[in-house]
Motif scaffolding. Structure first.
Motif, PDB file in Angstrom:
ATOM      1  N   UNK A 143       0.853  -1.189   0.000  1.00 41.31           N
ATOM      2  CA  UNK A 143       0.000   0.000   0.000  1.00 41.31           C
ATOM      3  C   UNK A 143       0.885   1.233   0.000  1.00 41.31           C
ATOM      4  N   UNK A 144       0.320   2.341  -0.468  1.00 41.82           N
ATOM      5  CA  UNK A 144       1.064   3.592  -0.562  1.00 41.82           C
ATOM      6  C   UNK A 144       0.199   4.734  -0.049  1.00 41.82           C
ATOM      7  N   UNK A 145       0.856   5.814   0.359  1.00 42.67           N
ATOM      8  CA  UNK A 145       0.153   6.988   0.852  1.00 42.67           C
ATOM      9  C   UNK A 145       1.013   8.208   0.604  1.00 42.67           C
ATOM     10  N   UNK A 146       0.382   9.352   0.616  1.00 40.88           N
ATOM     11  CA  UNK A 146       1.103  10.619   0.469  1.00 40.88           C
ATOM     12  C   UNK A 146       0.438  11.655   1.351  1.00 40.88           C
ATOM     13  N   UNK A 147       1.178  12.701   1.640  1.00 38.60           N
ATOM     14  CA  UNK A 147       0.651  13.754   2.494  1.00 38.60           C
ATOM     15  C   UNK A 147       1.575  14.952   2.482  1.00 38.60           C
ATOM     16  N   UNK A 148       1.202  15.964   3.204  1.00 40.04           N
ATOM     17  CA  UNK A 148       2.027  17.149   3.253  1.00 40.04           C
ATOM     18  C   UNK A 148       1.350  18.254   4.023  1.00 40.04           C
TER      19      UNK A 148
END
Length: 225
Positions: A143-148
């Motif tokens: 699984x992958x995720x991104x944020x900021x």
């Protein structure tokens, strides 16, 4: 009660008799005439039932461990047909990176000069906000995720975001982090955005013009627009 009956009761969920955990601690002298506690070696003498039952439980758990523990965390788990080659490779890779952190400044003396890179907040212009984004990928489960987050010119937090991406590469996760951050800034009315990201490959690809024919071309094109 015989040992078989005790084992069966445990696997049926019956509470184990606490006395089965009783252990005799014995101090074995390391020298001929010990005078200090540090000259003894402690040894724990468990009863036979404790040893047999824990071994049975361990053997029943062993087939399940590969699905519960990631490949980078199984160095001390014995799995049939496997070895620690992956762990050794990771250690060597980290060692190589540490060596590259220094450079030889004088080949005759082999003295090394450390390369120091200072990292600090650089304030954008007064009419600009700063976007910092990142992406991450887990191997197991895949699984992958991104944020900021977005900050003003003084470094104050304005808004943050995160998103689950399902299955994708780390490059795409990083790209999605930039794109989602830019979309959020646009929707909030911020038209001047300074983007900071730690993926040099992503930065280089965005700066080029040959990304149109890549699998991530749609994401990169929207970022550049």
């Amino acid at each position: 009660m015989d040992l078989y009956s005790v084992a069966r009761r445990i696997f049926e969920g019956v509470q184990m008799n606490p006395a089965i955990n009783n252990t005799l601690l014995v101090l074995i002298p390391k020298v001929q005439n010990p005078e200090s506690i540090f000259q003894f070696r402690p040894i724990s003498l468990c009863n036979v039932a404790h040893k047999v039952l824990t071994k049975v439980i361990a053997n029943r758990l062993k087939p399940l461990l590969p699905d519960l523990i990631g490949p980078e965390q199984n160095s001390f788990i014995r799995v049939a047909g496997s070895n620690n080659a992956r762990s050794v490779h990771l250690i060597l890779n980290f060692s190589e990176q540490i060596q590259k952190a220094s450079k030889v400044s004088d080949p005759s003396t082999r003295k090394r000069a450390r390369i120091v890179r200072h990292i600090a907040l650089s304030h954008p212009p007064s009419d600009t906000v700063k976007l910092n984004s990142d992406g991450s990928v887990m191997i197991n489960p895949d699984s992958a995720a991104s944020g900021g987050l977005i900050r003003d010119q003084m470094g104050n937090w304005l808004v943050g975001f995160k998103a689950n991406l399902g299955t994708c590469s780390i490059f795409r996760a990083e790209a999605w982090g930039v794109l989602l951050g830019l979309r959020l800034a646009w929707n909030r009315g911020w038209r001047k955005v300074r983007v900071e990201v730690d993926n040099q490959a992503l930065v280089s690809t965005i700066q080029r013009s040959d990304y149109e024919y890549t699998v991530d071309g749609t994401i990169l094109r929207e970022i550049k627009i």
